[in-house]
Design a protein around this motif. Structure first.
Motif, PDB file in Angstrom:
ATOM      1  N   PRO A 125       0.798  -1.237   0.000  1.00  0.00           N
ATOM      2  CA  PRO A 125       0.000   0.000   0.000  1.00  0.00           C
ATOM      3  C   PRO A 125       0.823   1.277   0.000  1.00  0.00           C
ATOM      4  O   PRO A 125       0.324   2.341  -0.356  1.00  0.00           O
ATOM      5  CB  PRO A 125      -0.825  -0.123   1.283  1.00  0.00           C
ATOM      6  N   HIS A 126       2.083   1.204   0.413  1.00  0.00           N
ATOM      7  CA  HIS A 126       2.936   2.389   0.463  1.00  0.00           C
ATOM      8  C   HIS A 126       4.395   1.956   0.448  1.00  0.00           C
ATOM      9  O   HIS A 126       4.718   0.767   0.542  1.00  0.00           O
ATOM     10  CB  HIS A 126       2.629   3.230   1.711  1.00  0.00           C
ATOM     11  N   GLY A 127       5.291   2.917   0.311  1.00  0.00           N
ATOM     12  CA  GLY A 127       6.705   2.616   0.317  1.00  0.00           C
ATOM     13  C   GLY A 127       7.245   2.445   1.728  1.00  0.00           C
ATOM     14  O   GLY A 127       6.561   2.723   2.715  1.00  0.00           O
ATOM     15  N   GLY A 128       8.504   1.979   1.810  1.00  0.00           N
ATOM     16  CA  GLY A 128       9.140   1.795   3.116  1.00  0.00           C
ATOM     17  C   GLY A 128       9.602   0.372   3.334  1.00  0.00           C
ATOM     18  O   GLY A 128       9.610  -0.452   2.415  1.00  0.00           O
ATOM     19  N   ARG A 129       9.976   0.067   4.555  1.00  0.00           N
ATOM     20  CA  ARG A 129      10.470  -1.264   4.903  1.00  0.00           C
ATOM     21  C   ARG A 129       9.306  -2.164   5.304  1.00  0.00           C
ATOM     22  O   ARG A 129       8.416  -1.765   6.061  1.00  0.00           O
ATOM     23  CB  ARG A 129      11.491  -1.188   6.037  1.00  0.00           C
ATOM     24  N   PHE A 130       9.338  -3.390   4.796  1.00  0.00           N
ATOM     25  CA  PHE A 130       8.326  -4.388   5.122  1.00  0.00           C
ATOM     26  C   PHE A 130       9.031  -5.674   5.553  1.00  0.00           C
ATOM     27  O   PHE A 130      10.064  -6.051   4.993  1.00  0.00           O
ATOM     28  CB  PHE A 130       7.419  -4.682   3.923  1.00  0.00           C
ATOM     29  N   LEU A 131       8.437  -6.350   6.533  1.00  0.00           N
ATOM     30  CA  LEU A 131       8.967  -7.613   7.025  1.00  0.00           C
ATOM     31  C   LEU A 131       8.162  -8.765   6.438  1.00  0.00           C
ATOM     32  O   LEU A 131       6.933  -8.792   6.549  1.00  0.00           O
ATOM     33  CB  LEU A 131       8.896  -7.652   8.553  1.00  0.00           C
ATOM     34  N   LEU A 132       8.877  -9.710   5.801  1.00  0.00           N
ATOM     35  CA  LEU A 132       8.248 -10.930   5.293  1.00  0.00           C
ATOM     36  C   LEU A 132       8.579 -12.060   6.260  1.00  0.00           C
ATOM     37  O   LEU A 132       9.748 -12.366   6.493  1.00  0.00           O
ATOM     38  CB  LEU A 132       8.765 -11.267   3.892  1.00  0.00           C
ATOM     39  N   ILE A 133       7.546 -12.674   6.816  1.00  0.00           N
ATOM     40  CA  ILE A 133       7.726 -13.774   7.769  1.00  0.00           C
ATOM     41  C   ILE A 133       7.166 -15.043   7.127  1.00  0.00           C
ATOM     42  O   ILE A 133       5.957 -15.153   6.905  1.00  0.00           O
ATOM     43  CB  ILE A 133       7.000 -13.494   9.095  1.00  0.00           C
ATOM     44  N   SER A 134       8.052 -15.985   6.810  1.00  0.00           N
ATOM     45  CA  SER A 134       7.646 -17.246   6.187  1.00  0.00           C
ATOM     46  C   SER A 134       7.533 -18.330   7.254  1.00  0.00           C
ATOM     47  O   SER A 134       8.450 -18.512   8.052  1.00  0.00           O
ATOM     48  CB  SER A 134       8.668 -17.680   5.130  1.00  0.00           C
ATOM     49  N   GLU A 135       6.428 -19.052   7.242  1.00  0.00           N
ATOM     50  CA  GLU A 135       6.230 -20.198   8.136  1.00  0.00           C
ATOM     51  C   GLU A 135       6.052 -21.444   7.282  1.00  0.00           C
ATOM     52  O   GLU A 135       5.221 -21.462   6.370  1.00  0.00           O
ATOM     53  CB  GLU A 135       4.978 -20.011   8.993  1.00  0.00           C
ATOM     54  N   PHE A 136       6.792 -22.495   7.583  1.00  0.00           N
ATOM     55  CA  PHE A 136       6.695 -23.727   6.805  1.00  0.00           C
ATOM     56  C   PHE A 136       7.262 -24.882   7.618  1.00  0.00           C
ATOM     57  O   PHE A 136       7.930 -24.683   8.645  1.00  0.00           O
ATOM     58  CB  PHE A 136       7.445 -23.580   5.469  1.00  0.00           C
ATOM     59  N   GLY A 142       9.832 -29.941  11.700  1.00  0.00           N
ATOM     60  CA  GLY A 142       8.925 -29.158  12.533  1.00  0.00           C
ATOM     61  C   GLY A 142       8.740 -27.747  12.008  1.00  0.00           C
ATOM     62  O   GLY A 142       9.320 -27.340  10.989  1.00  0.00           O
ATOM     63  N   LEU A 143       7.937 -26.990  12.738  1.00  0.00           N
ATOM     64  CA  LEU A 143       7.586 -25.646  12.327  1.00  0.00           C
ATOM     65  C   LEU A 143       8.826 -24.751  12.273  1.00  0.00           C
ATOM     66  O   LEU A 143       9.630 -24.718  13.201  1.00  0.00           O
ATOM     67  CB  LEU A 143       6.575 -25.073  13.329  1.00  0.00           C
ATOM     68  N   THR A 144       8.977 -24.030  11.180  1.00  0.00           N
ATOM     69  CA  THR A 144      10.149 -23.200  10.933  1.00  0.00           C
ATOM     70  C   THR A 144       9.695 -21.804  10.518  1.00  0.00           C
ATOM     71  O   THR A 144       8.740 -21.659   9.761  1.00  0.00           O
ATOM     72  CB  THR A 144      11.013 -23.827   9.816  1.00  0.00           C
ATOM     73  N   VAL A 145      10.392 -20.789  11.015  1.00  0.00           N
ATOM     74  CA  VAL A 145      10.047 -19.403  10.701  1.00  0.00           C
ATOM     75  C   VAL A 145      11.292 -18.673  10.215  1.00  0.00           C
ATOM     76  O   VAL A 145      12.351 -18.737  10.844  1.00  0.00           O
ATOM     77  CB  VAL A 145       9.471 -18.676  11.934  1.00  0.00           C
ATOM     78  N   TYR A 146      11.158 -17.980   9.087  1.00  0.00           N
ATOM     79  CA  TYR A 146      12.273 -17.178   8.572  1.00  0.00           C
ATOM     80  C   TYR A 146      11.773 -15.761   8.318  1.00  0.00           C
ATOM     81  O   TYR A 146      10.716 -15.556   7.704  1.00  0.00           O
ATOM     82  CB  TYR A 146      12.816 -17.776   7.277  1.00  0.00           C
ATOM     83  N   LYS A 147      12.537 -14.776   8.791  1.00  0.00           N
ATOM     84  CA  LYS A 147      12.160 -13.370   8.638  1.00  0.00           C
ATOM     85  C   LYS A 147      13.126 -12.668   7.683  1.00  0.00           C
ATOM     86  O   LYS A 147      14.336 -12.885   7.757  1.00  0.00           O
ATOM     87  CB  LYS A 147      12.195 -12.651   9.991  1.00  0.00           C
ATOM     88  N   LYS A 148      12.574 -11.816   6.834  1.00  0.00           N
ATOM     89  CA  LYS A 148      13.418 -11.048   5.912  1.00  0.00           C
ATOM     90  C   LYS A 148      12.787  -9.681   5.668  1.00  0.00           C
ATOM     91  O   LYS A 148      11.604  -9.583   5.356  1.00  0.00           O
ATOM     92  CB  LYS A 148      13.592 -11.786   4.579  1.00  0.00           C
ATOM     93  N   TRP A 149      13.610  -8.639   5.783  1.00  0.00           N
ATOM     94  CA  TRP A 149      13.164  -7.279   5.500  1.00  0.00           C
ATOM     95  C   TRP A 149      13.408  -6.954   4.031  1.00  0.00           C
ATOM     96  O   TRP A 149      14.439  -7.320   3.470  1.00  0.00           O
ATOM     97  CB  TRP A 149      13.919  -6.268   6.365  1.00  0.00           C
ATOM     98  N   ILE A 150      12.441  -6.276   3.406  1.00  0.00           N
ATOM     99  CA  ILE A 150      12.636  -5.759   2.052  1.00  0.00           C
ATOM    100  C   ILE A 150      12.239  -4.286   2.050  1.00  0.00           C
ATOM    101  O   ILE A 150      11.510  -3.821   2.941  1.00  0.00           O
ATOM    102  CB  ILE A 150      11.803  -6.528   1.002  1.00  0.00           C
ATOM    103  N   THR A 151      12.743  -3.558   1.065  1.00  0.00           N
ATOM    104  CA  THR A 151      12.406  -2.139   0.938  1.00  0.00           C
ATOM    105  C   THR A 151      11.535  -1.947  -0.291  1.00  0.00           C
ATOM    106  O   THR A 151      11.880  -2.401  -1.393  1.00  0.00           O
ATOM    107  CB  THR A 151      13.682  -1.287   0.817  1.00  0.00           C
ATOM    108  N   VAL A 152      10.420  -1.276  -0.116  1.00  0.00           N
ATOM    109  CA  VAL A 152       9.459  -1.024  -1.187  1.00  0.00           C
ATOM    110  C   VAL A 152       9.550   0.442  -1.588  1.00  0.00           C
ATOM    111  O   VAL A 152       9.543   1.335  -0.728  1.00  0.00           O
ATOM    112  CB  VAL A 152       8.028  -1.372  -0.727  1.00  0.00           C
TER     113      VAL A 152
END
Length: 280
Positions: A125-136, A142-152
């Motif tokens: 919806p707008h520019g800036g930093r966004f955090l992508l949190i993947s769960e798989f 077992g349950l695994t979580v990976y976080k990654k920041w991207i810039t929009v």
């Protein structure tokens, strides 16, 4: 007095509902139902990446206001593509997207295309930093979580400081959602169990509504602290939810501070997202 009666009831449930029965060693003979069963389940409290990694590639530059395709590549600890995934809550991957100031939230499900690759269409919806949190759940580890920041790219809104919600009641798409807790909201402490209860009613009539299952349960609740470092994803405790218009979650907040909660429910085919900010 009522609060102590409720606590006594919970303790009775934890002990199996009858003090005449001997206590079990729950690690050798784990319970398969009731409150203790749910308390022992992994409730996504800051689950780690377990050495796995998710790289992010986009087919074009990431700009706000338009839809783009993003590819997520899941790699095992040795750097090889993951071949096998197990469904968690009816999906092979859950992707949570939040802005740095926690003002925007999205929960989507990328499509697996084989060899550890997932693809999804996103619009920011707008520019800036966004955090992508993947769960798989890869390779049966077992349950695994990976976080990654991207810039929009694009215009960024003014950042507002996170503040506690003035009311623990909100209206979403004609549905009134009220949040209560045990212990009381002002008494929740880090490291101690908290029960979060959401009551849903028709905002116009005040009548209870009938929720539909959402991703295999009555509801989901995603929780982040104000710096987006502490992450929790909890599922409804079905046996402790009174009917389909009152949904209970349990969790432990890992540290003191401000937290934003996004409770998700499905009603009449639409997913409702009710946000609240609390202080622990």
């Amino acid at each position: 007095m009522l609060r102590w009666l409720v606590m006594a009831g919970l303790i009775a449930l934890l002990l199996g509902g009858c003090t005449a029965k001997p206590l079990r060693n729950v690690e050798i003979d784990p319970p398969t139902r009731g409150l203790l069963h749910y308390l022992q389940q992994d409730q996504m409290t800051n689950v780690s990446d377990r050495g796995y990694k998710v790289t992010v590639a986009e087919e074009q530059s990431v700009e706000s206001g338009r839809e783009i395709k993003i590819e997520l590549q899941v790699l095992d600890p040795s750097g090889l593509p993951v071949e096998r995934f197990t469904e968690d809550m009816t999906k092979l991957m859950h992707l949570i997207i939040v802005s740095a100031d926690l003002s925007t939230f999205s929960h989507v499900h990328p499509v697996h295309e084989g060899q550890g690759k997932f693809k999804v269409k996103l619009s920011f919806p707008h520019g800036g930093r966004f955090l992508l949190i993947s769960e798989f759940m890869p390779d049966d580890v077992g349950l695994t979580v990976y976080k990654k920041w991207i810039t929009v790219g694009g215009a960024e809104p003014a950042i507002e400081m996170l503040t506690v919600s003035e009311s623990m009641q909100t209206v979403v798409s004609g549905v009134e959602v009220t949040l209560t807790a045990m212990p009381d909201m002002k008494e929740i402490k880090a490291g101690e169990m908290a029960m979060l209860n959401f009551t849903l009613k028709d905002a116009a009539t005040g009548n209870p509504i009938k929720l539909e299952p959402y991703l295999g349960t009555s509801g989901h609740c995603v929780i982040l602290d104000e710096s987006a470092t502490q992450y929790l994803h909890v599922h409804a405790v079905s046996d402790m939810s009174a009917g389909t218009s009152s949904v209970m979650f349990h969790t432990q907040f890992p540290k003191a501070g401000m937290y934003k909660l996004w409770a998700q429910f499905q009603y009449q085919g639409k997913v409702l997202v009710a946000p609240f900010v609390i202080k622990v």
